[in-house]
Design an enzyme around this catalytic site. Structure first.
Site, mmCIF file in Angstrom:
data_model
loop_
_atom_site.group_PDB
_atom_site.id
_atom_site.type_symbol
_atom_site.label_atom_id
_atom_site.label_comp_id
_atom_site.label_asym_id
_atom_site.label_seq_id
_atom_site.Cartn_x
_atom_site.Cartn_y
_atom_site.Cartn_z
ATOM 1 C CB SER A 199 1.036 -7.254 -4.510
ATOM 2 O OG SER A 199 1.114 -5.830 -4.865
ATOM 3 C CG ASP B 82 0.578 -3.526 2.760
ATOM 4 O OD1 ASP B 82 0.625 -4.788 2.264
ATOM 5 O OD2 ASP B 82 0.802 -2.837 2.077
ATOM 6 C CG HIS C 21 3.046 -4.517 -0.212
ATOM 7 N ND1 HIS C 21 1.658 -4.831 -0.308
ATOM 8 C CD2 HIS C 21 3.494 -4.826 -1.470
ATOM 9 C CE1 HIS C 21 1.379 -5.381 -1.418
ATOM 10 N NE2 HIS C 21 2.377 -5.119 -2.249
#
Ligand SMILES: *[C@@H]1O[C@H](CO)[C@@H](O)[C@H](O)[C@H]1NC(C)=O
Ligand SMILES: *[C@@H]1O[C@H](CO)[C@@H](O)[C@H](O)[C@H]1NC(C)=O
Ligand SMILES: *[C@@H]1O[C@H](CO)[C@@H](O)[C@H](O)[C@H]1NC(C)=O
Ligand SMILES: *[C@@H]1O[C@H](CO)[C@@H](O)[C@H](O)[C@H]1NC(C)=O
Length: 286
Positions: A96, A212, A267
């Site tokens: 991320s 995601d 995610h």
């Protein structure tokens, strides 16, 4: 004393040589800490015994909202300390927001010896979506966020540094202190260096997927992004790639730009998903 020191040095060297795997550094995502990457770290150690892994624990939780360049400096200093002037090749894995910090490290580190950079769902082309915004700024709506971020004060937060509003591109290029310069969308004295250092990677591995739920558009994890009319172009369709502004096309020409897309991965689960780890992480940790 001396002999035992020499012996242990020999043993350390021997372990490194026989394991044959390069050292791995890891950087966690926003509002998180190194703990989020412990599973991945353990998995790699089991699959590749003897790998030396440094899962770095800086800028955890709220500190992860500090400006990206400040975090780049901190993580880079930590890597230099751990490398202790050794010039060996290493790998870098980041999740991320950590993937943007990693790219800042790579692009600003002349003659770096980072071999594979593995980016696990990082907004490499920027972020423009409520999902992510609301993790950090619950009251702000997407189309108004540029007013918050595109000024000097707004750039004091990491999210502002990579907020990319497709309708406000001029302001983005003017104010974005991090993403516009590292993507060579705003030219600076460092543009050539940034490009050269990114091209120094042996491989740039970009992992992402449509489920995601946080990175918006999800294609940003692979340098795709919205046009002004909100159509998403993939990396190879974008002008920056065609003009090879930051070196992506150069990497692609030597098969060093590697994209992996997976369905059904949210995610916060990329670094826990064994299919992803086996197919898109382990093969690049040679
Ligand atoms: C690394 O090299 C630099 C320059 O040669 C030197 O100043 C520094 O002390 C070295 N660091 C370590 C930890 O050996
Ligand atoms: C990377 O490796 C090369 C060759 O071994 C060495 O000359 C260079 O100083 C290394 N870079 C860094 C930043 O240590
Ligand atoms: C949107 O913009 C892209 C590129 O700027 C263009 O190729 C495309 O035709 C446009 N699509 C629509 C629906 O206007
Ligand atoms: C892991 O990724 C695979 C491949 O896309 C997907 O099918 C699977 O549902 C994922 N598993 C979990 C637990 O998220």
């Amino acid at each position: 004393m001396k002999i035992s020191f020499i012996l242990s040095a020999v043993i350390v060297l021997a372990v490194r040589c026989t394991s044959g795997y390069k050292m791995v550094f890891m950087i966690h995502g926003v509002m998180s800490d190194k703990g989020s990457l412990d599973f991945l770290s353990e998995y790699i150690k089991q699959a590749h015994p003897g790998t030396e892994i440094h899962n770095m624990n800086l800028f955890a939780h709220y500190y992860s909202l500090e400006p990206i360049w400040k975090q780049v400096k901190g993580f880079k200093a930590e890597m230099e300390k751990l490398l202790n002037n050794q010039t060996e090749e290493v790998h870098l894995i980041a999740h991320s927001q950590g993937g943007l910090i990693a790219r800042g490290i790579i692009e600003s580190w002349d003659n770096h010896n980072i071999s594979s950079f593995i980016s696990l769902s990082s907004p490499q082309a920027g972020q423009f979506g409520d999902g992510f915004l609301h993790l950090v700024f619950p009251g702000v709506v997407r189309d108004e966020a540029y007013r918050l971020f595109y000024n000097r004060i707004g750039q004091y937060t990491s999210v502002g540094n990579y907020w990319n509003d497709p309708h406000e591109q001029e302001e983005y290029r003017q104010y974005s202190k991090f993403l516009a310069p590292v993507n060579n969308e705003a030219f600076t004295d460092d543009s050539k260096r940034f490009r050269r250092n990114l091209c120094r990677l042996k491989r740039l591995v970009l992992i992402g997927g449509p489920d995601d739920g946080v990175i918006t558009p999800w294609q940003s994890s692979q340098f795709g992004f919205y046009t002004a009319n909100m159509t998403v172009l993939n990396v190879r369709q974008r002008e920056g790639y065609r003009k090879d502004r930051n070196g992506l096309r150069t990497l692609d020409k030597r098969d060093a730009l590697i994209l992996h897309t997976f369905d059904g991965v949210q995610h916060l689960t990329w670094h826990h998903n064994i299919t992803v780890i086996r197919q898109a992480v382990l093969p690049y940790l040679d």
